[in-house]
Design an enzyme around this catalytic site. Structure first.
Site, PDB file in Angstrom:
ATOM      1  N   ASP A  28       0.830  -1.211   0.000  1.00 44.69           N
ATOM      2  CA  ASP A  28       0.000   0.000   0.000  1.00 44.69           C
ATOM      3  C   ASP A  28       0.867   1.265   0.000  1.00 44.69           C
ATOM      4  OD1 ASP A  28      -2.305   1.460  -0.007  1.00 44.69           O
ATOM      5  OD2 ASP A  28      -2.811   1.105   2.100  1.00 44.69           O
ATOM      6  N   HIS A  45       3.173   3.467  -8.933  1.00 48.10           N
ATOM      7  CA  HIS A  45       2.986   2.040  -9.251  1.00 48.10           C
ATOM      8  C   HIS A  45       4.249   1.458  -9.900  1.00 48.10           C
ATOM      9  CE1 HIS A  45      -1.025   2.288  -7.859  1.00 48.10           C
ATOM     10  NE2 HIS A  45      -1.533   2.925  -8.898  1.00 48.10           N
ATOM     11  N   LEU A 139      11.670 -20.160  -4.469  1.00 55.44           N
ATOM     12  CA  LEU A 139      10.618 -19.303  -3.931  1.00 55.44           C
ATOM     13  C   LEU A 139       9.304 -19.496  -4.691  1.00 55.44           C
ATOM     14  CD1 LEU A 139       9.691 -16.826  -2.165  1.00 55.44           C
ATOM     15  CD2 LEU A 139      10.408 -15.386  -4.090  1.00 55.44           C
TER      16      LEU A 139
HETATM   17  C1  FPP Z   1      -1.297   0.274  -3.610  1.00 50.51           C
HETATM   18  O1  FPP Z   1      -1.049   1.623  -3.698  1.00 50.51           O
HETATM   19  C2  FPP Z   1      -1.026  -0.504  -4.830  1.00 50.51           C
HETATM   20  C3  FPP Z   1      -1.966  -1.058  -5.688  1.00 50.51           C
HETATM   21  C4  FPP Z   1      -3.380  -0.914  -5.483  1.00 50.51           C
HETATM   22  C5  FPP Z   1      -1.670  -1.857  -6.858  1.00 50.51           C
HETATM   23  C6  FPP Z   1      -0.401  -1.665  -7.594  1.00 50.51           C
HETATM   24  C7  FPP Z   1       0.628  -2.651  -7.237  1.00 50.51           C
HETATM   25  C8  FPP Z   1       1.858  -2.621  -7.762  1.00 50.51           C
HETATM   26  C9  FPP Z   1       2.274  -1.595  -8.713  1.00 50.51           C
HETATM   27  C10 FPP Z   1       2.856  -3.655  -7.424  1.00 50.51           C
HETATM   28  C11 FPP Z   1       3.076  -4.736  -8.433  1.00 50.51           C
HETATM   29  C12 FPP Z   1       2.021  -4.973  -9.413  1.00 50.51           C
HETATM   30  C13 FPP Z   1       1.998  -5.947 -10.335  1.00 50.51           C
HETATM   31  C14 FPP Z   1       0.851  -5.950 -11.266  1.00 50.51           C
HETATM   32  C15 FPP Z   1       3.003  -7.020 -10.480  1.00 50.51           C
HETATM   33  P1  FPP Z   1      -2.257   2.661  -3.727  1.00 50.51           P
HETATM   34  O2  FPP Z   1      -2.484   3.048  -5.149  1.00 50.51           O
HETATM   35  O3  FPP Z   1      -3.440   2.081  -3.034  1.00 50.51           O
HETATM   36  O4  FPP Z   1      -1.638   3.848  -2.919  1.00 50.51           O
HETATM   37  P2  FPP Z   1      -2.420   4.971  -2.073  1.00 50.51           P
HETATM   38  O5  FPP Z   1      -3.233   4.260  -1.022  1.00 50.51           O
HETATM   39  O6  FPP Z   1      -1.309   5.784  -1.493  1.00 50.51           O
HETATM   40  O7  FPP Z   1      -3.266   5.735  -3.045  1.00 50.51           O
END
Ligand code: FPP
Length: 253
Positions: A28, A45, A139
């Site tokens: 997060d 992201h 892993l």
């Molecule tokens: C949380 O940050 C992240 C997500 C909802 C998804 C994105 C995940 C990644 C980029 C990691 C790897 C992904 C893949 C597909 C391999 P948020 O957007 O909720 O942050 P915020 O709460 O600060 O807005």
């Protein structure tokens, strides 16, 4: 996005560390990381994927057996379409840039979550990654994508109900094992520890059944900042927790 999954096998883990068999991560804070730097959320992201690479490397180096990361939740469909498309494209790019390295490092990849709602090309990509890494024995990387625990449990109930309706199973025969085998995570050990970054203290529909006895560790860092230092702090915290599984003393490790 750089492809820099570089595992330094030569560095030895700190002595005395208690290494969890399975770590779950709610990654997060990508958006907040970007906002704090005046960047678009998409940059957060992208850095989130780099942090995921670091985490995979750390789990390999420290000998963690299973890593489950929450990368797109059933609830994330409520985000703007552009952001959804971007996260989907990140999965494709992650596979394109890192698959060969994951194979070279003996990582088995599984995608857990609902396949409905994903387009055919993404489904094929997922099947391809799973097939190409299926024989790997290092892993186990579980990517929770289009995942929601309530949806998973609901689907499991449906599956079991069908077996009962077909006369293959008696209601009295249903036990916890029956449910576990019907979950996406069938055959995967429960997480020992679930980490959530960015200071939020919720489990947000992540591994609700599987995490019944997981240690929850909340860290202040946003996910893109997660590094070895944070990882070791989490392991120190995990080592300090006394694990009782509802009993009066440590019943299992
Ligand atoms: C949380 O940050 C992240 C997500 C909802 C998804 C994105 C995940 C990644 C980029 C990691 C790897 C992904 C893949 C597909 C391999 P948020 O957007 O909720 O942050 P915020 O709460 O600060 O807005």
């Amino acid at each position: 996005m750089s492809s820099d999954l570089a595992i330094a096998h030569q560095s030895s883990p700190r002595p005395g560390l208690k290494i969890p068999g399975h770590i779950g991560v709610i990654m997060d804070g990508n958006g907040r990381w970007a906002k704090a730097r005046g960047k678009p959320r998409t940059e957060g992201h992208i850095e989130g994927v780099n942090a995921l690479r670091r985490m995979v490397e750390l789990c390999i180096r420290y000998g963690v057996g299973h890593l489950t990361v929450f990368s797109f939740s059933s609830e994330n469909w409520a985000r703007p379409r552009d952001e959804i498309n971007f996260i989907f494209s990140l999965l494709r790019r992650f596979v394109a840039s890192d698959l060969q390295k994951l194979i070279a490092h003996n990582v088995r990849v599984r995608i857990i979550g609902a396949r409905e709602g994903l387009d055919d090309s993404l489904r094929r990509l997922i099947e391809d990654v799973e097939a190409k890494t299926a024989r790997n024995t290092g892993l186990n990387l579980h990517v929770a994508f289009n995942y929601g625990s309530k949806a998973e449990i609901t689907e499991a109930v449906r599956h079991i109900a069908r077996a009962v309706a077909a006369g293959e199973l008696l209601p009295a025969e249903i036990n916890e094992g029956t449910v576990e085998r019907a979950l996406y995570t069938s055959g995967i050990p429960d997480p020992d520890v679930i980490i959530r970054t960015s200071g939020e203290q919720r489990v947000s529909n992540f591994l609700l059944w599987q995490g019944a006895y997981s240690e929850l560790v909340f860290v202040e860092d946003n996910w893109p900042d997660f590094d070895e230092h944070t990882f070791l702090r989490v392991l120190d915290e995990y080592a300090m927790r006394e694990r009782r599984f509802g009993g009066v003393e440590v019943a299992r490790q």
